[in-house]
Design a protein around this motif. Structure first.
Motif, mmCIF file in Angstrom:
data_model
loop_
_atom_site.group_PDB
_atom_site.id
_atom_site.type_symbol
_atom_site.label_atom_id
_atom_site.label_comp_id
_atom_site.label_asym_id
_atom_site.label_seq_id
_atom_site.Cartn_x
_atom_site.Cartn_y
_atom_site.Cartn_z
ATOM 1 N N TYR A 139 95.196 53.382 -46.999
ATOM 2 C CA TYR A 139 94.847 52.456 -48.072
ATOM 3 C C TYR A 139 93.482 51.819 -47.794
ATOM 4 O O TYR A 139 92.622 51.730 -48.677
ATOM 5 N N HIS A 140 93.274 51.404 -46.550
ATOM 6 C CA HIS A 140 91.975 50.820 -46.187
ATOM 7 C C HIS A 140 90.841 51.816 -46.428
ATOM 8 O O HIS A 140 89.821 51.494 -47.030
ATOM 9 N N GLU A 141 91.045 53.031 -45.937
ATOM 10 C CA GLU A 141 89.978 54.038 -46.055
ATOM 11 C C GLU A 141 89.706 54.383 -47.510
ATOM 12 O O GLU A 141 88.551 54.538 -47.921
ATOM 13 N N ASP A 142 90.769 54.487 -48.287
ATOM 14 C CA ASP A 142 90.593 54.810 -49.709
ATOM 15 C C ASP A 142 89.788 53.737 -50.433
ATOM 16 O O ASP A 142 89.078 54.020 -51.395
ATOM 17 N N GLN A 143 89.919 52.501 -49.988
ATOM 18 C CA GLN A 143 89.212 51.396 -50.656
ATOM 19 C C GLN A 143 87.798 51.201 -50.110
ATOM 20 O O GLN A 143 87.070 50.326 -50.563
#
Lengths: 455, 455
Positions: A402-406
């Protein structure tokens, strides 16, 4: 060239090996060897499972470079893996011997060879705190240190670290100028000593000891300000975070540490219970004493409350504030609740801290926000070492994704693979250097993916 | 309250005035008074025309704060304008007495009262170079200085300056932390001494002496690195500019000065003719000696050629590189071609330097690019002091307007009005302080627009 496997010798073989080392100090006691096969990877439940049974066969404790060379030669002769170790304060299993063999404990090589204005020459086993004790006599100190400052060695920090207290001013260890020179002993049939200077130091900087045994380092020093230690509380986390960004960007205020902790993290700081109201959002800071007056104005402008302040003189005794920052924050949280783990995240440059705020609000109590402001290529950014309520590996991976996607950059602390942590990619320079100096792949085998995956 | 006009006394009146000052030193010789009524506004053809005939009536040279108070009281009693003067090295007519009266020459108040780690207390007439001579004994130096370092006073720098050599590390004088405290004498019927600390210093910081007479300053100090002086040439200007940005952003390299000059500017540097090929694009730099080895790697990465290098020891004698930077660059150009003038521009944060490149290409030889990299709120930006081939006031205004229309910030050096230079807006805090401490508007009249325009 073949991949190294554990040598699987019986004790007689190891007796012979130790005997061949002559007067070089060795440790064979299984308890001692087991202890010196560990670091602080236990913060990660993933690494706990992977590394619990990894242990070396013998600990060698060289007193000087000549003994390092003799040890290296013997290892090459018998194709014995060799894993270099500082104080073992790393958190990613950097110095865990995956395939047994020799643990090369550098603790005895701790000389500070010279100190000049702005630079020092040290042996790898010198403790950071011990280096400072000598350099401060001349008004200088090491530029940056991990929160394990009191126990960590300079060789271990360069080999396995990336930055820390002081990075708000000097950036990270990988930045040009933060490591002047290293001497390394090679793992060739006839080990050589190579001196690397200038950009050539990057060949072994943060390489987990996979491509050379560091025997000496020239490091830059910064001015030894008298550092006051402070804790400031704020009405809410985002105000605390913005205060941290503004302090980081305040060119006229000299600081060494800007650590921001969201509630409930400060509840884990037993030593500060008397000064920190429950569920505080706070900043843990090291500020040059000469800047305290203008600093107090900044605090006022952000509605902060200084709840704790120690002069540099007072700070030299008792509780050290930096031992509640960086990964010591995680340590204190885990000492109360061992089920907790952590993440490492770098947020993109944005003085509004939008993505940070989004993550803070999205995960709530599952990912508790802990920021360390650092300089990255001239910009002040929040690096986060969030404390995570761990449920299972899949959920941890989901949080990372989720962090990387954002758009947040994750330096995964749940891997012992060099390139899978903060680096994310093969470093052809470090691989080429390993091919040159460690042709049999004996140095800390299993850590450098580029080597394991080479054709 | 009425606007002050020149007092138009005859010499007998001034004889009486001088006599009332008793043993306080005064100068009446017209040649001396005329000389001490000038600064270096001559770089601007606009200011030349406006200020050529402005002259004080008497120079008063107080030896201490008590003498300042007595002088202030006498001026208030007779409604005589008082204009404070340091070394007169400013470029905007900051200390030109528009309405005659007293020139208060602070040169005799030059004590360094104390030096502590990271801070010093000085009198306003202390020369910057003289302060450093004392603070360096303890390993410290003033954080930033103009290129007139050898002659400028600290009071004049705080009153009329904004930053300079050292601003690449510490930002600008207006940044919190770059001025700790000031004592000011008021121009009330009974002059008082007020001590301003913390953010309150901003009431008089960079106010051209319009709202209080500074009699003492507490200033922060930075570590006194051994500064090597270097000149590096580059194949083209934009490469030189990008090198400057990258060096500014290199957190691991300690620097005090990053000045970038496009050809043909370096052709004006007679002292460096033997090392600088004609039509060079170059960087003039001050780098900590301890960082020279990694610095050289950065130069190599940008295809630079180090054509000049002096150790700190060598740099203490002979040509000082900083005397070719900031507005000394303009000085050297004008000493060859007095028709030249200059601009002051701050480019917005953009590591690609697009707007800078556009201006460089748009104006060509008419606006020769000269950059000084500085920190502004934590970001490294190019400030430009472009050298302009002057034709007439309208064309100069056109050039300024083009810059502003494209998004560059112009700090107009062709005005003596406080708010029309770098500030651009009324400072209500400084106005309120003037209303309090200078009710008759006697301090440096005509410079603070907010005062002149008040209802």
């Amino acid at each position: 060239m073949t991949a190294v496997a554990s040598v699987n010798w019986d004790q007689t073989h190891w007796d012979d090996f130790a005997a061949s080392l002559g007067e070089i100090e060795t440790l064979r006691d299984p308890g001692q060897v087991a202890k010196l096969s560990k670091d602080y990877y236990g913060y990660s439940p993933i690494l706990q499972a992977q590394l619990a049974d990894k242990v070396g066969d013998i600990v060698v404790r060289p007193a000087n470079e000549a003994e390092v060379i003799r040890t290296a030669a013997l290892c090459v002769q018998h194709r014995v893996p060799l894993t270099v170790r500082g104080a073992g304060t790393g958190n990613y299993g950097q110095c865990i011997p995956l395939q047994g063999g020799v643990i090369l404990d550098m603790a005895r090589m701790q000389a500070v060879k010279w100190v000049r204005p702005g630079a020092a020459c040290v042996e790898p086993g010198a403790k950071l705190v011990a280096i400072d004790r000598q350099t401060r006599e001349q008004g200088w100190e090491i530029r940056m240190a991990p929160s394990t400052y009191r126990t960590a060695t300079i060789g271990g920090f360069i080999g396995g670290g990336s930055g820390g207290i002081g990075s708000i001013t000097y950036g990270q260890l990988r930045d040009r100028g933060n490591l002047h020179a290293v001497r390394v002993v090679t793992m060739e049939d006839e080990p050589r000593v190579i001196e690397l200077r200038g950009d050539a130091v990057q060949q072994v900087n943060h390489a987990y000891g996979t491509n050379g045994i560091i025997t000496e380092l020239e490091i830059p020093l910064g001015p030894a300000y008298a550092w006051a230690e402070l804790i400031v509380t704020f009405p809410d986390f985002m105000t605390a975070a913005r205060f941290g960004q503004t302090l980081g960007d305040a060119d006229g205020l000299i600081k060494k540490l800007i650590c921001i902790c969201a509630a409930p993290i400060p509840n884990y700081f037993a030593a500060f219970r008397s000064v920190l109201p429950p569920d505080s959002h706070c900043a843990l800071l090291m500020i040059a004493e000469s800047c305290l007056e203008p600093f107090a104005e900044l605090v006022k402008a952000w509605n902060g409350t200084i709840v704790y302040q120690k002069s540099a003189q007072e700070a030299s005794k008792g509780t050290a504030i930096y031992e509640y920052t960086w990964n010591h924050t995680t340590l204190h949280a885990r000492s109360v609740d061992p089920s907790l783990t952590y993440l490492q995240t770098l947020f993109p440059p944005d003085r509004e801290l939008k993505l940070l705020q989004q993550m803070y609000e999205h995960f709530g109590d599952e990912v508790m926000m802990h920021l360390e402001y650092i300089r990255v290529n001239g910009s002040v950014l929040p690096a986060a070492l969030q404390i995570v309520r761990y449920s299972n590996p899949e959920r941890l991976q989901e949080i990372i994704k989720y962090h990387e996607d954002q758009g947040a950059f994750i330096a995964n602390p749940h891997t012992y693979i060099l390139e899978d942590g903060g680096r994310k990619e093969i470093d052809p320079v470090q691989l080429a250097f390993k091919q040159q100096v460690d042709p049999y792949g004996l140095l800390n085998p299993g850590k450098m993916k580029a080597w394991e995956m080479r054709i």
